[in-house]
Scaffold this active site. Sequence first.
Site, PDB file in Angstrom:
ATOM      1  N   VAL A  33       0.949  -1.220  -0.021  1.00  0.00           N
ATOM      2  CA  VAL A  33       0.035   0.062   0.073  1.00  0.00           C
ATOM      3  C   VAL A  33       0.861   1.170   0.040  1.00  0.00           C
ATOM      4  CG1 VAL A  33      -1.840   1.325   1.193  1.00  0.00           C
ATOM      5  CG2 VAL A  33      -1.844  -1.327   1.151  1.00  0.00           C
ATOM      6  N   PRO A  54      11.612   0.385   8.714  1.00  0.00           N
ATOM      7  CA  PRO A  54      12.802  -0.523   8.717  1.00  0.00           C
ATOM      8  C   PRO A  54      13.029  -0.992   7.153  1.00  0.00           C
ATOM      9  CG  PRO A  54      10.910  -1.245  10.310  1.00  0.00           C
ATOM     10  CD  PRO A  54      10.585  -0.189   9.121  1.00  0.00           C
ATOM     11  N   ASP A 144      -6.904   2.500   4.878  1.00  0.00           N
ATOM     12  CA  ASP A 144      -8.011   1.610   5.295  1.00  0.00           C
ATOM     13  C   ASP A 144      -8.648   2.036   6.592  1.00  0.00           C
ATOM     14  OD1 ASP A 144      -7.672  -0.083   3.077  1.00  0.00           O
ATOM     15  OD2 ASP A 144      -6.171  -1.404   3.879  1.00  0.00           O
TER      16      ASP A 144
END
Lengths: 335, 335
Positions: A33, A54, A144
């Site tokens: 996403v 990360p 979302d």
Amino acid sequence: MSGEYPLVEPTGSLLLAWQVSRESILLVGAGPVASSRLYHLVCAQPRKIYVVAPDDDNVDPEMRYRMTADPDAGAGGNGGVEIEWIKRKYSEHDHADLQLVLQDGQGGGGGGLGMVLVATDDATLSTRICAECRRLRIPVNVADVPPECDFYFGSVLRRGALSVMVSTNGKGPRIAARLRRRIEKSIPDGAGEAIARVGDLRAALRRVEPGKGNDAIAQRMQWMIRVSDQWSIEQLARMDPDMRHRVLQGWATDSAPSYYDVAPARINSLAALGLRAGRAVGLLGPGGSCPVDRDPDGNVRRCPFVLGMTGFVTGLVTASVAVAAWHRYSSMSRR
Amino acid sequence: MSGEYPLVEPTGSLLLAWQVSRESILLVGAGPVASSRLYHLVCAQPRKIYVVAPDDDNVDPEMRYRMTADPDAGAGGNGGVEIEWIKRKYSEHDHADLQLVLQDGQGGGGGGLGMVLVATDDATLSTRICAECRRLRIPVNVADVPPECDFYFGSVLRRGALSVMVSTNGKGPRIAARLRRRIEKSIPDGAGEAIARVGDLRAALRRVEPGKGNDAIAQRMQWMIRVSDQWSIEQLARMDPDMRHRVLQGWATDSAPSYYDVAPARINSLAALGLRAGRAVGLLGPGGSCPVDRDPDGNVRRCPFVLGMTGFVTGLVTASVAVAAWHRYSSMSRR
């Protein structure tokens, strides 16, 4: 008084083209996403993009590719946008990463931190970032999670400077994508080119007539409208420097040359001849183009040469049939 | 690694669907440009719109109509949005109007002042409002002054919950409007309806299967995709409560009924018969729809009944021609 004016369509959101060229944008996350967000961002050409995530196996390959692309890769890489990858998990306790971007924007004389996009699986983290952004009045989108979104991304198609967004305000993202694909087919080839060529013509006109007063601006705008309205989008896309030069000659004589007036090919010279003849006998409109065969946008729809040849051949055939019929009739009556 | 991923199209702006339902918006001015802004705003359904403009002859008639419309006029008036008209010139020295809206938003528990739109002829006033908004980190748009715009409005078309924006990032507003009209023609009738009906089906499914866990959400989403992907947009628009009820019965049996499985008309029953026969002999795909005749969106493109009848008639004709030819050949060879 109702009925006179357009009905209100309650779409529930305001579609905007957000200007980001002077802003930095913070993107938290590096999954699929986040990768799709990053593509939107590089197309929007912000001043700088900060990514906090990360450096591990969860980084989407396309995202990794764009974040580490050679600056010379241009459109094939990060589109020339500076991307700084801060390789660690976002530190929600001190929001140091948010502060970093904020300070960088203010120090650099730019428009500061324009927006924050969050696309991680960590719902607690997302909620904290969202709260901090709202406290600081920075627009935020948590993927979302509609209540944590100040804005949504619709389904977008792009062709050069042209972009089209289809939004269902979150009610049908899949239908939005289907409609976007249908719309894609309805956009003429070269629409992006046409916009670029109109931009070139406008820039060239400003060199010919550089006046900065309101009158000069209005005059230039009126002439640009007269010219571009009689060119189809496909024709605009084909306007090369030579044709542009010939179009600009119309500015001095206050005329608006059509595509057929300036196109180089022989067939177009014939068409221009037809246009000039039409103008001379007063059959054609003041713009010099056919007063009849226009599409709803007001553009000439067919090449006048084709129209004329069609008429000619139809006439030939009609005549031949009439002659043949008469011949047959007279030979029958002679019998 | 380049070439694998989409090229960056430098459109120069980020297209967004801005959420305004919890925000108030301040609009300064009441001329024709302000009027067009107001129409965008009422469609976006913000919490409240404040308009600051003197009540004089310069007020655009449509704007005056919407600002003073009967709340019961609904879509024909202000679309149910509260509009407060502050009938005086904006006081740029104390920015009292901006403060008023800011305080109202904060006191009312809403999202506060979402954005400020300026559409006046007074360039000095516009510049002062813009500076104050940027100081307060409130997004601002000053009509026709790109450097004073944090966002642009593109050319927008709306059909119910569907909205489509065409943006050239300010490079060709007139071409944007022309493309918008072309796009308008490519959008199927009932696209807005289809989105609403998918929303109804999703809501009904949540009543049948109200689970709130991630698994339940993913299952519902998967089934919704399976169903809606095999309905065309025109078919979705025709899904009435009866058809929806029959579609929902597929949830229990983990099947995704197509339009022809649930449509009431006799012709559709015949089509469904064809579909069932096809499934029984294994000719049709697992979704129960034709594996061949699909458009690029993956939708069944033709009614199977029509396809079948076309095949049937073609077969009949082929046979008749063959028989006739054989008959003629054999009678010739008998001679």
